[in-house]
Design a protein around this motif. Structure first.
Motif, PDB file in Angstrom:
ATOM      1  N   ILE A 205       6.379  19.505   2.649  1.00 19.56           N
ATOM      2  CA  ILE A 205       5.895  18.244   3.116  1.00 19.56           C
ATOM      3  C   ILE A 205       4.832  18.370   4.013  1.00 19.56           C
ATOM      4  CG2 ILE A 205       6.471  16.270   4.579  1.00 19.56           C
ATOM      5  CD1 ILE A 205       9.539  16.700   3.358  1.00 19.56           C
ATOM      6  N   ILE A 206       4.931  19.421   5.101  1.00 21.18           N
ATOM      7  CA  ILE A 206       3.919  19.520   6.035  1.00 21.18           C
ATOM      8  C   ILE A 206       2.463  19.921   5.346  1.00 21.18           C
ATOM      9  CG2 ILE A 206       3.164  20.946   7.900  1.00 21.18           C
ATOM     10  CD1 ILE A 206       6.477  21.380   8.604  1.00 21.18           C
ATOM     11  N   ILE A 207       2.632  20.805   4.470  1.00 15.22           N
ATOM     12  CA  ILE A 207       1.471  21.024   3.544  1.00 15.22           C
ATOM     13  C   ILE A 207       0.816  19.925   2.949  1.00 15.22           C
ATOM     14  CG2 ILE A 207       0.531  22.529   1.646  1.00 15.22           C
ATOM     15  CD1 ILE A 207       2.729  24.540   2.442  1.00 15.22           C
ATOM     16  N   LEU A 208       1.457  19.039   2.315  1.00 14.23           N
ATOM     17  CA  LEU A 208       1.033  17.884   1.511  1.00 14.23           C
ATOM     18  C   LEU A 208       0.488  17.163   2.589  1.00 14.23           C
ATOM     19  CD1 LEU A 208       3.826  17.319  -0.997  1.00 14.23           C
ATOM     20  CD2 LEU A 208       1.606  18.077  -1.400  1.00 14.23           C
ATOM     21  N   ASN A 209       1.091  16.722   3.701  1.00 14.12           N
ATOM     22  CA  ASN A 209       0.197  15.802   4.581  1.00 14.12           C
ATOM     23  C   ASN A 209      -0.851  16.346   5.216  1.00 14.12           C
ATOM     24  OD1 ASN A 209       2.647  13.797   4.325  1.00 14.12           O
ATOM     25  ND2 ASN A 209       3.799  14.631   5.902  1.00 14.12           N
ATOM     26  N   LYS A 210      -1.322  17.441   5.208  1.00 11.27           N
ATOM     27  CA  LYS A 210      -2.391  17.818   5.511  1.00 11.27           C
ATOM     28  C   LYS A 210      -3.590  18.214   4.440  1.00 11.27           C
ATOM     29  CE  LYS A 210      -0.420  20.651   9.382  1.00 11.27           C
ATOM     30  NZ  LYS A 210      -0.303  22.071   9.812  1.00 11.27           N
ATOM     31  N   ILE A 211      -3.302  17.864   3.202  1.00 10.04           N
ATOM     32  CA  ILE A 211      -4.301  17.951   1.931  1.00 10.04           C
ATOM     33  C   ILE A 211      -5.221  16.709   2.066  1.00 10.04           C
ATOM     34  CG2 ILE A 211      -4.597  18.489  -0.145  1.00 10.04           C
ATOM     35  CD1 ILE A 211      -2.182  20.228  -0.255  1.00 10.04           C
ATOM     36  N   ASN A 212      -6.265  16.535   2.385  1.00 14.76           N
ATOM     37  CA  ASN A 212      -7.246  15.533   2.377  1.00 14.76           C
ATOM     38  C   ASN A 212      -7.360  14.618   0.827  1.00 14.76           C
ATOM     39  OD1 ASN A 212      -7.344  15.694   5.159  1.00 14.76           O
ATOM     40  ND2 ASN A 212      -9.370  16.908   4.939  1.00 14.76           N
TER      41      ASN A 212
ATOM     42  N   MET B  20       0.802  -1.358   0.048  1.00 18.86           N
ATOM     43  CA  MET B  20       0.033  -0.050  -0.066  1.00 18.86           C
ATOM     44  C   MET B  20       0.876   1.487  -0.029  1.00 18.86           C
ATOM     45  SD  MET B  20      -3.052   0.772   2.510  1.00 18.86           S
ATOM     46  CE  MET B  20      -3.578   2.286   3.021  1.00 18.86           C
ATOM     47  N   GLN B  21       0.585   2.445  -0.619  1.00 17.82           N
ATOM     48  CA  GLN B  21       1.106   3.439  -0.748  1.00 17.82           C
ATOM     49  C   GLN B  21       0.906   4.401   0.518  1.00 17.82           C
ATOM     50  OE1 GLN B  21       3.544   3.869  -3.244  1.00 17.82           O
ATOM     51  NE2 GLN B  21       3.008   2.014  -4.243  1.00 17.82           N
ATOM     52  N   GLU B  22       1.819   5.078   0.699  1.00 17.04           N
ATOM     53  CA  GLU B  22       1.616   5.966   1.711  1.00 17.04           C
ATOM     54  C   GLU B  22       1.188   7.623   1.417  1.00 17.04           C
ATOM     55  OE1 GLU B  22       1.783   5.608   5.125  1.00 17.04           O
ATOM     56  OE2 GLU B  22       2.203   3.436   4.739  1.00 17.04           O
ATOM     57  N   LYS B  23       0.483   8.076   1.892  1.00 16.91           N
ATOM     58  CA  LYS B  23       0.217   9.249   1.778  1.00 16.91           C
ATOM     59  C   LYS B  23       1.169  10.421   2.374  1.00 16.91           C
ATOM     60  CE  LYS B  23      -2.919  13.333   2.576  1.00 16.91           C
ATOM     61  NZ  LYS B  23      -4.128  13.548   3.185  1.00 16.91           N
ATOM     62  N   ASN B  24       1.435  10.120   3.469  1.00  9.30           N
ATOM     63  CA  ASN B  24       2.401  10.871   4.160  1.00  9.30           C
ATOM     64  C   ASN B  24       3.713  10.616   3.721  1.00  9.30           C
ATOM     65  OD1 ASN B  24       0.394  12.145   5.519  1.00  9.30           O
ATOM     66  ND2 ASN B  24       0.278  10.717   7.184  1.00  9.30           N
ATOM     67  N   ILE B  25       4.455  11.743   3.747  1.00 12.10           N
ATOM     68  CA  ILE B  25       6.044  11.622   3.232  1.00 12.10           C
ATOM     69  C   ILE B  25       6.798  12.425   4.384  1.00 12.10           C
ATOM     70  CG2 ILE B  25       5.771  11.283   0.806  1.00 12.10           C
ATOM     71  CD1 ILE B  25       6.476  14.144   0.282  1.00 12.10           C
ATOM     72  N   SER B  26       8.004  12.156   4.460  1.00 12.70           N
ATOM     73  CA  SER B  26       8.866  12.778   5.368  1.00 12.70           C
ATOM     74  C   SER B  26      10.303  13.318   4.690  1.00 12.70           C
ATOM     75  CB  SER B  26       9.458  11.886   6.499  1.00 12.70           C
ATOM     76  OG  SER B  26      10.019  10.815   6.275  1.00 12.70           O
ATOM     77  N   GLU B  27      10.679  14.071   5.456  1.00 16.82           N
ATOM     78  CA  GLU B  27      11.877  14.581   4.976  1.00 16.82           C
ATOM     79  C   GLU B  27      12.915  13.862   4.674  1.00 16.82           C
ATOM     80  OE1 GLU B  27      15.441  18.061   6.168  1.00 16.82           O
ATOM     81  OE2 GLU B  27      13.263  18.391   6.892  1.00 16.82           O
ATOM     82  N   LYS B  28      12.998  12.560   5.289  1.00 21.22           N
ATOM     83  CA  LYS B  28      13.833  11.458   5.279  1.00 21.22           C
ATOM     84  C   LYS B  28      13.676  10.794   3.759  1.00 21.22           C
ATOM     85  CE  LYS B  28      14.948   6.923   7.337  1.00 21.22           C
ATOM     86  NZ  LYS B  28      14.843   6.085   8.240  1.00 21.22           N
ATOM     87  N   ASP B  29      12.216  10.918   3.524  1.00 21.90           N
ATOM     88  CA  ASP B  29      12.005  10.280   2.145  1.00 21.90           C
ATOM     89  C   ASP B  29      12.997  10.957   0.885  1.00 21.90           C
ATOM     90  OD1 ASP B  29      10.390   8.286   3.066  1.00 21.90           O
ATOM     91  OD2 ASP B  29       8.783   9.548   3.244  1.00 21.90           O
ATOM     92  N   LEU B  30      12.767  12.405   1.282  1.00 25.36           N
ATOM     93  CA  LEU B  30      13.454  13.327   0.126  1.00 25.36           C
ATOM     94  C   LEU B  30      15.141  13.124   0.215  1.00 25.36           C
ATOM     95  CD1 LEU B  30      11.532  16.418   0.355  1.00 25.36           C
ATOM     96  CD2 LEU B  30      11.049  14.604  -1.251  1.00 25.36           C
TER      97      LEU B  30
ATOM     98  N   ILE C  91      -5.484  14.342  -1.513  1.00 26.76           N
ATOM     99  CA  ILE C  91      -3.923  13.655  -1.772  1.00 26.76           C
ATOM    100  C   ILE C  91      -4.362  12.023  -1.277  1.00 26.76           C
ATOM    101  CG2 ILE C  91      -1.698  13.305  -1.494  1.00 26.76           C
ATOM    102  CD1 ILE C  91      -1.396  16.045  -1.241  1.00 26.76           C
ATOM    103  N   LYS C  92      -4.576  11.189  -2.439  1.00 24.47           N
ATOM    104  CA  LYS C  92      -4.633   9.820  -1.911  1.00 24.47           C
ATOM    105  C   LYS C  92      -3.164   9.069  -1.431  1.00 24.47           C
ATOM    106  CE  LYS C  92      -8.160   9.243  -5.210  1.00 24.47           C
ATOM    107  NZ  LYS C  92      -8.610   8.862  -6.475  1.00 24.47           N
ATOM    108  N   TYR C  93      -2.096   9.434  -2.418  1.00 20.14           N
ATOM    109  CA  TYR C  93      -0.732   8.881  -1.910  1.00 20.14           C
ATOM    110  C   TYR C  93       0.136   9.678  -2.954  1.00 20.14           C
ATOM    111  CZ  TYR C  93      -1.484   5.301  -5.606  1.00 20.14           C
ATOM    112  OH  TYR C  93      -1.811   4.664  -6.864  1.00 20.14           O
ATOM    113  N   ILE C  94       1.547   9.536  -2.579  1.00 22.23           N
ATOM    114  CA  ILE C  94       2.571  10.405  -3.215  1.00 22.23           C
ATOM    115  C   ILE C  94       3.605   9.482  -3.614  1.00 22.23           C
ATOM    116  CG2 ILE C  94       4.275  12.097  -2.853  1.00 22.23           C
ATOM    117  CD1 ILE C  94       2.376  13.426  -0.790  1.00 22.23           C
ATOM    118  N   LYS C  95       3.970   9.531  -4.730  1.00 21.97           N
ATOM    119  CA  LYS C  95       5.224   8.563  -5.398  1.00 21.97           C
ATOM    120  C   LYS C  95       6.364   9.473  -5.580  1.00 21.97           C
ATOM    121  CE  LYS C  95       4.159   4.784  -7.268  1.00 21.97           C
ATOM    122  NZ  LYS C  95       3.685   3.756  -8.349  1.00 21.97           N
ATOM    123  N   PHE C  96       7.426   8.697  -5.653  1.00 21.14           N
ATOM    124  CA  PHE C  96       8.737   9.409  -6.370  1.00 21.14           C
ATOM    125  C   PHE C  96       9.098   8.785  -7.721  1.00 21.14           C
ATOM    126  CE2 PHE C  96       8.951  11.665  -2.558  1.00 21.14           C
ATOM    127  CZ  PHE C  96       8.698  10.632  -1.387  1.00 21.14           C
TER     128      PHE C  96
END
Length: 96
Positions: free
Chosen positions: A65-72, A1-11, A74-79
């Motif tokens: 990242i903080i903004i993206l994690n709050k937008i409802n 399953m893909q994650e919606k929330n991403i972190s600075e570590k991901d970047l 968004i289903k998920y984020i990929k790189f």
């Protein structure tokens, strides 16, 4: 399953893109955001590059990242994954 929330570590695992804006040079990261509504992204200042029915491509800064994690919406984020293409060595023969 893909994650919606991403972190600075991901970047930190990605190679940043350097762009020049009216604020000077900035590091951004290319992402694919799965959503049916790109307007909340644009309203929050996310740089949307292209839009499709189910996703957008965007450039984000670490502070986004903080903004993206709050937008409802968004289903998920990929790189994106980049494939490298080998360029064959070309040999030239000098005309005499």
């Amino acid at each position: 399953m893909q994650e919606k929330n991403i972190s600075e570590k991901d970047l930190n695992n990605l190679i940043p893109i350097i762009i020049t804006t009216d604020k000077g040079k900035e590091e951004v990261y290319s992402v694919i955001i799965y959503t049916n509504n790109s307007q909340p992204l644009k309203d929050k200042g996310i740089i949307v590059q292209s839009e499709s029915k189910n996703f957008v491509t965007a450039l984000i800064k670490k502070e986004d990242i903080i903004i993206l994690n709050k937008i409802n919406s968004i289903k998920y984020i990929k790189f994106p994954k980049m494939d490298t293409i080998g360029v064959p060595k070309q040999e030239f023969q000098k005309d005499e």
